[in-house]
Scaffold this active site. Structure first.
Site, PDB file in Angstrom:
ATOM      1  N   LYS A   4       0.822  -1.222   0.000  1.00 46.10           N
ATOM      2  CA  LYS A   4       0.000   0.000   0.000  1.00 46.10           C
ATOM      3  C   LYS A   4       0.855   1.271   0.000  1.00 46.10           C
ATOM      4  O   LYS A   4       0.403   2.314  -0.504  1.00 46.10           O
ATOM      5  CB  LYS A   4      -0.964  -0.005   1.191  1.00 46.10           C
ATOM      6  CG  LYS A   4      -1.872  -1.240   1.263  1.00 46.10           C
ATOM      7  CD  LYS A   4      -2.682  -1.463  -0.007  1.00 46.10           C
ATOM      8  CE  LYS A   4      -3.183  -2.895  -0.100  1.00 46.10           C
ATOM      9  NZ  LYS A   4      -3.810  -3.220  -1.387  1.00 46.10           N
ATOM     10  N   ARG A  18      -7.832  -7.552  -9.955  1.00 41.88           N
ATOM     11  CA  ARG A  18      -8.622  -8.738 -10.311  1.00 41.88           C
ATOM     12  C   ARG A  18      -9.981  -8.279 -10.830  1.00 41.88           C
ATOM     13  O   ARG A  18     -10.310  -7.089 -10.776  1.00 41.88           O
ATOM     14  CB  ARG A  18      -8.854  -9.584  -9.052  1.00 41.88           C
ATOM     15  CG  ARG A  18      -9.552  -8.754  -7.977  1.00 41.88           C
ATOM     16  CD  ARG A  18     -10.080  -9.556  -6.811  1.00 41.88           C
ATOM     17  NE  ARG A  18     -10.961  -8.727  -6.001  1.00 41.88           N
ATOM     18  CZ  ARG A  18     -10.566  -7.969  -4.989  1.00 41.88           C
ATOM     19  NH1 ARG A  18      -9.284  -7.920  -4.635  1.00 41.88           N
ATOM     20  NH2 ARG A  18     -11.437  -7.235  -4.312  1.00 41.88           N
ATOM     21  N   GLU A  64      -1.938   8.235   7.125  1.00 41.78           N
ATOM     22  CA  GLU A  64      -2.735   8.983   6.164  1.00 41.78           C
ATOM     23  C   GLU A  64      -3.772   9.801   6.921  1.00 41.78           C
ATOM     24  O   GLU A  64      -4.375   9.311   7.884  1.00 41.78           O
ATOM     25  CB  GLU A  64      -3.435   8.005   5.209  1.00 41.78           C
ATOM     26  CG  GLU A  64      -3.890   8.625   3.913  1.00 41.78           C
ATOM     27  CD  GLU A  64      -4.290   7.565   2.890  1.00 41.78           C
ATOM     28  OE1 GLU A  64      -3.480   7.277   1.982  1.00 41.78           O
ATOM     29  OE2 GLU A  64      -5.389   7.011   3.018  1.00 41.78           O
ATOM     30  N   HIS A 121     -16.495  -3.611   6.453  1.00 41.85           N
ATOM     31  CA  HIS A 121     -15.695  -3.754   5.240  1.00 41.85           C
ATOM     32  C   HIS A 121     -16.215  -4.832   4.309  1.00 41.85           C
ATOM     33  O   HIS A 121     -15.523  -5.257   3.383  1.00 41.85           O
ATOM     34  CB  HIS A 121     -14.216  -3.996   5.570  1.00 41.85           C
ATOM     35  CG  HIS A 121     -13.631  -2.894   6.398  1.00 41.85           C
ATOM     36  ND1 HIS A 121     -13.509  -1.606   5.926  1.00 41.85           N
ATOM     37  CD2 HIS A 121     -13.189  -2.860   7.675  1.00 41.85           C
ATOM     38  CE1 HIS A 121     -13.005  -0.842   6.874  1.00 41.85           C
ATOM     39  NE2 HIS A 121     -12.805  -1.570   7.953  1.00 41.85           N
TER      40      HIS A 121
HETATM   41  C1  MV4 Z   1      -9.629   5.476   4.622  1.00 43.68           C
HETATM   42  C2  MV4 Z   1     -10.782   6.036   5.192  1.00 43.68           C
HETATM   43  C3  MV4 Z   1     -10.743   7.351   5.530  1.00 43.68           C
HETATM   44  N1  MV4 Z   1      -9.622   8.065   5.335  1.00 43.68           N
HETATM   45  N2  MV4 Z   1      -8.538   6.222   4.437  1.00 43.68           N
HETATM   46  C4  MV4 Z   1     -11.252   1.012   4.463  1.00 43.68           C
HETATM   47  C5  MV4 Z   1     -10.791  -0.118   3.644  1.00 43.68           C
HETATM   48  C6  MV4 Z   1      -9.496   0.288   3.041  1.00 43.68           C
HETATM   49  N3  MV4 Z   1      -9.594   0.090   1.627  1.00 43.68           N
HETATM   50  C7  MV4 Z   1      -9.311   1.718   3.386  1.00 43.68           C
HETATM   51  N4  MV4 Z   1     -10.464   2.117   4.115  1.00 43.68           N
HETATM   52  C8  MV4 Z   1     -10.637   3.398   4.485  1.00 43.68           C
HETATM   53  N5  MV4 Z   1      -9.573   4.193   4.271  1.00 43.68           N
HETATM   54  C9  MV4 Z   1      -8.548   7.494   4.808  1.00 43.68           C
HETATM   55  N6  MV4 Z   1      -7.436   8.219   4.653  1.00 43.68           N
HETATM   56  C10 MV4 Z   1     -11.900   5.226   5.384  1.00 43.68           C
HETATM   57  C11 MV4 Z   1     -11.820   3.904   5.052  1.00 43.68           C
HETATM   58  C12 MV4 Z   1     -13.003   3.156   5.345  1.00 43.68           C
HETATM   59  C13 MV4 Z   1     -13.846   2.703   4.338  1.00 43.68           C
HETATM   60  C14 MV4 Z   1     -13.553   2.917   3.006  1.00 43.68           C
HETATM   61  C15 MV4 Z   1     -14.387   2.451   2.028  1.00 43.68           C
HETATM   62  C16 MV4 Z   1     -15.546   1.770   2.375  1.00 43.68           C
HETATM   63  C17 MV4 Z   1     -15.843   1.540   3.691  1.00 43.68           C
HETATM   64  C18 MV4 Z   1     -15.009   1.996   4.683  1.00 43.68           C
HETATM   65  C19 MV4 Z   1     -15.331   1.765   6.015  1.00 43.68           C
HETATM   66  C20 MV4 Z   1     -14.495   2.215   6.992  1.00 43.68           C
HETATM   67  C21 MV4 Z   1     -13.338   2.898   6.658  1.00 43.68           C
END
Ligand code: MV4
Length: 657
Positions: free
Chosen positions: A118, A294, A202, A237
Site C-alpha cells: 500500500k 482482479r 494517512e 468492510h
Molecule cells: C480510509 C478512510 C478514511 N480516510 N482512508 C477502508 C478499507 C481500506 N480500503 C481503506 N479504508 C478506508 N480508508 C482514509 N485516509 C476510510 C476507510 C473506510 C472505508 C472505506 C471504504 C468503504 C468503507 C469503509 C469503512 C471504513 C473505513
C-alpha cells in the site's frame, strides 16, 4: 498472440459459473476444479471437464498452488482464470503459471506485488498525478520517525498496514496523545495478520464515499475505464450494495475520476481488468485508496450499464488481443444496482449460517449470479454469499425499485439470510435519496435489525389462501375440515405462524385476527406469488407448500424469508396418527353432534355445532371421511382450540399410502 483453447477456472461458486458461461460462448473448452464438498456443485457440472483438488479446506484445495497448476497441466489447459479471492492476487501463483507456460488471466505478478504494497502503490499514484491524501509512506520508518511525522500529517489520521487492504490492520487516531499506543496495536495486528508490521500514515477522512473505477488495459498501449461504481454501503468492510454510475457526481467529477483511474493504470503499466478505489469527500474531492488487480465481485453492475462482457474483455487481453473498444466507444445506459445475498443471520450479529438450501426460488426480473441450486449446501468452509441480484433501470430509482421487487419475489429456506436486511436498506429514505457514506449503516443502525414480517399479516395471507382453495378435489388444503357455518361465508381458521398462534376470521371480504378489528382484505395470487391488501396494510411474497404435500403446513415467504405456517394446529397430544381434527374455532357450548362416532360422511356434511354469543356455528366435513370419535358431547362448554372430533378424511388416507 497466444490463443486460449482450454481454460481452467481456479475458483468455485458463482464466479466460476460466470467465467464458464462466457468461456463457453467464446467456444473455449472449460475445466473446473473442485474440493470434496464441491464434487456435485453446479460449476463442476457446467464445465466440460472437472479435476478434483483435495479436501474441503481451501488451503488443501482452491489455495493449493501445486495442485491447481498440476490440474491445468493434466487437463491440457493453456490458461487459468483465478476469479476473485483465493489465488487471484497471489504473486507466487502468477509466477507459477508463467513458469508452467500457462497464461494467467490477470495482470503480471509485478503489478500485483506493487499494488499489494500500500505504501508503494500510494507513492506510484502520487508521482503520476493521481490525488492521494496527505500522509507519510516512506519505507522502513521507525517508531520515532512515525511519531514525528504524525504531527505533520495532522489528526485525525489513520495508521494503515502496508501489507493490508480491505480495512485489515487499520487504526484511527484522534490526537497525538493516542498515537503511540495505536501504532503498537496496528503493528501487532499487521504482524499477526500478514507477517509484516510495516505501516503508513494517512489523514483520516471521516465522512467519505467509496467510489471505484473499472479500468482495462491491453498489451498495445490502450488503457480505458468503464465508468465508476459506488460501493459505500458496507458492513465491517463487507460490501452489501454496489451501484453504477455513482449517484450525484457532476459530469466533470465523473470524467476526472475516470481519467485519474486510467492514469493510475498507465502509471504501473497495468494489463487486464483492474479496479481503482477512491475516497470521495463530501466536497467532491477524491483521493486514491487502493487498487485491486482482479475482476471484482461487483463487476456485473458495470456490465449492465455498458452492455460489455468483462470476462470476454479479460480473455481478449490475456490472448494478446487489443481491447474490444476505445474510450469513446464505451457507452453508459441507465443505472444498475447489486445486492449481495449472504447466508448469515441479521438477528444474531450476522453470524454465518451454513446449511442446506431447502427452498430456493429466484426472482425473474433481475440478473441472478449464484453458485447454488435448491438442495445444495452452503458450506462453512467458504464464503457465505448465496447470490448476487443485479438490476438495471432507466435511472437509479428504477433500478432500486426493481431490486426491492426482486427481494419480494425471492424464497429461500434452510439457512438464515440477509434478504430482509437488504430490503430494509434499499427501501430506506437515506438510501433512496442516495445519501451515501461508508458509515451509512453505523449512522442508521436501525436498518441492521430488520423487523420480521408482521405475524398477523402472514396469518391473513395463509388463511386467505386456505379459504380460496376449492372445498373438494385433489388439492390437499381442500381436504381439511371446513368451518363454514350455515348460510354464511364466514370461515374461522386457527393457525400458527412459527410459534405464534392466531385465529383468523374471514367474513366475506373482511378479515379479523384474534378478536381485533375486521378490515377488508384482498388476496391476489399468481403461481406461488401473492399480494395481500388488508385494510391499509400490504404484504407481498410467496406461498409455497412443502414438497411432501403435508396439507397442514405451508410456508409464507416475505422478503425471501420463510415463515412456517401450520393450519388448524392440533394439540401436541393429537399430532401423531395422521388424523385431521375438528377444533373449536372459538369458546362456546356444544349444541349438536350431527352423526354418530364411526359414521362416514360426505364433503359438506354437518358434523358438530357449537354456539357462542347467541350464534350457532356448524363445522362441516371439508372432504369425505370418517368421524372417528367425539371428544365432547351436547352441552359441553369448550375453549377455543379444543379438539372436538377426530376425523379421518379419505383423501388424507390416500395420501398417507
Ligand atoms: C480510509 C478512510 C478514511 N480516510 N482512508 C477502508 C478499507 C481500506 N480500503 C481503506 N479504508 C478506508 N480508508 C482514509 N485516509 C476510510 C476507510 C473506510 C472505508 C472505506 C471504504 C468503504 C468503507 C469503509 C469503512 C471504513 C473505513
Amino acid at each position: 498472440m497466444a490463443a486460449i483453447n482450454t481454460l481452467l477456472i481456479a475458483n468455485r461458486g458463482e464466479i466460476a459459473r460466470r467465467i464458464i458461461r462466457t468461456a463457453r460462448e467464446l467456444g473455449l473448452t472449460t475445466v473446473a476444479v473442485y474440493s470434496d464438498t464441491d464434487a456435485d456443485a453446479p460449476h463442476v457440472r457446467e464445465a466440460d471437464r472437472a479435476v478434483r483438488l483435495g479436501p474441503a479446506p481451501a488451503r488443501d484445495s482452491y489455495l493449493d498452488i501445486d495442485k491447481v497448476i498440476r490440474a491445468a497441466r493434466d487437463s491440457g489447459a493453456d490458461a487459468i482464470h483465478p476469479g476473485y479471492g483465493f489465488l487471484s492476487e497471489n504473486t507466487t501463483f502468477a509466477d507459477a503459471c508463467a513458469d508452467a507456460g500457462l497464461i494467467f488471466v490477470g495482470p503480471g505478478a509485478e503489478a500485483i506485488r506493487l499494488m499489494g504494497d500500500k505504501a508503494a502503490a500510494r507513492q506510484h499514484m502520487a508521482q503520476s498525478g493521481v490525488p492521494v491524501l496527505p500522509g507519510f509512506d516512506r519505507e522502513g520508518a521507525d517508531d520515532a520517525t512515525l511519531i514525528a511525522e504524525a504531527d505533520k500529517v495532522g489528526f485525525p489520521l489513520l495508521i494503515k498496514a502496508v501489507a493490508g487492504g480491505g480495512g485489515k490492520g487499520m487504526r484511527a487516531v484522534d490526537n497525538a496523545a493516542g498515537f503511540e499506543e495505536a501504532l503498537a496495536a496496528a503493528r501487532r495486528e499487521a504482524r499477526n495478520a500478514f507477517g509484516d508490521d510495516r505501516v503508513l500514515l494517512e489523514r483520516y477522512l471521516p465522512t467519505a464515499r467509496h467510489v471505484e473505477v473499472q479500468v482495462f488495459a491491453d498489451n498495445h498501449g490502450n488503457a480505458v475505464h468503464l465508468f465508476e461504481r459506488d460501493c459505500s454501503v458496507q458492513r465491517r468492510h463487507q460490501k452489501i450494495i454496489e451501484e453504477a454510475p455513482a449517484p450525484g457526481l457532476t459530469e466533470a467529477q465523473r470524467r476526472d475520476v475516470g481519467d485519474a483511474a486510467v492514469r493510475a493504470a498507465r502509471a504501473i503499466d497495468y494489463r487486464g481488468a483492474g479496479t481503482v478505489e477512491f475516497l470521495f469527500s463530501p466536497e467532491g474531492e477524491f483521493f486514491f485508496m487502493e487498487m485491486n488487480t482482479r475482476l471484482q465481485v461487483e463487476h456485473p453492475v458495470t456490465e449492465l450499464i455498458t452492455g460489455e462482457d468483462l470476462v470476454a474483455w479479460q480473455l481478449a487481453v490475456a490472448e494478446g488481443r487489443p481491447l474490444p473498444k476505445s474510450q469513446e466507444q464505451i457507452q453508459r445506459h441507465g443505472a444498475a444496482m447489486e445486492v449481495r445475498l449472504y447466508a448469515e443471520n441479521p438477528y444474531q450479529q450476522f453470524l454465518p449460517s451454513a446449511g442446506r438450501l431447502e427452498q430456493l426460488r429466484w426472482p425473474e426480473q433481475v440478473r441472478v449470479d449464484s453458485g447454488f441450486e435448491a438442495g445444495d449446501r452452503v458450506s462453512d468452509h467458504y464464503d457465505p454469499m448465496i447470490a448476487k441480484l443485479i438490476s438495471h433501470g432507466g435511472d437509479r430509482d428504477q433500478a432500486r425499485r426493481r431490486l426491492v421487487a426482486a427481494l419480494d419475489d425471492l424464497a429461500i429456506s434452510g439457512v438464515h439470510h440477509n434478504a430482509a436486511f437488504l430490503h430494509r436498506v434499499l427501501s430506506s429514505p437515506v438510501f433512496a435519496d442516495a445519501e451515501l457514506d461508508t458509515r451509512l449503516l453505523e449512522k442508521h443502525s436501525d436498518l441492521m435489525t430488520p423487523a420480521p414480517a408482521d405475524s398477523d399479516l402472514v396469518a391473513v395471507a395463509a388463511a386467505g389462501a386456505v379459504a380460496q382453495r376449492p372445498a373438494t378435489g385433489n388439492d390437499p388444503w381442500g381436504a381439511l375440515p371446513g368451518w363454514r357455518p350455515l348460510g354464511q361465508k364466514r370461515t374461522l381458521i386457527p393457525l400458527r405462524v412459527g410459534e405464534q398462534a392466531h385465529t383468523v376470521v374471514l367474513d366475506n371480504d373482511q378479515a379479523r385476527v384474534d378478536g381485533g378489528e375486521p378490515a377488508p382484505f384482498h388476496l391476489r395470487r399468481r403461481g406461488t406469488a401473492f399480494e395481500l391488501h388488508w385494510g391499509e396494510r400490504r404484504l407481498a411474497g410467496h406461498l409455497i407448500e412443502p414438497r411432501d404435500g403435508d396439507a397442514r403446513h405451508t410456508a409464507v415467504f416475505v422478503h425471501g424469508q420463510d415463515y412456517p405456517v401450520e393450519i388448524h394446529p392440533a394439540r401436541e397430544s393429537d399430532r401423531a396418527g395422521g388424523q385431521d381434527g375438528f377444533i373449536a374455532p372459538m369458546s362456546g357450548t356444544i349444541v349438536a353432534c350431527h352423526v354418530a362416532a364411526g359414521a362416514t360422511v360426505a364433503a359438506g356434511d354437518a358434523v358438530i355445532t357449537l354456539e357462542a354469543m347467541k350464534m350457532e356455528h356448524t363445522l362441516r366435513a371439508g372432504a369425505a371421511g370418517t368421524v372417528e370419535r367425539f371428544h365432547v358431547a351436547d352441552g359441553d362448554s369448550v375453549a377455543e382450540g379444543t379438539l372436538l372430533v377426530d376425523f379421518n378424511s379419505l383423501d388424507s388416507e390416500t395420501e398417507a399410502q
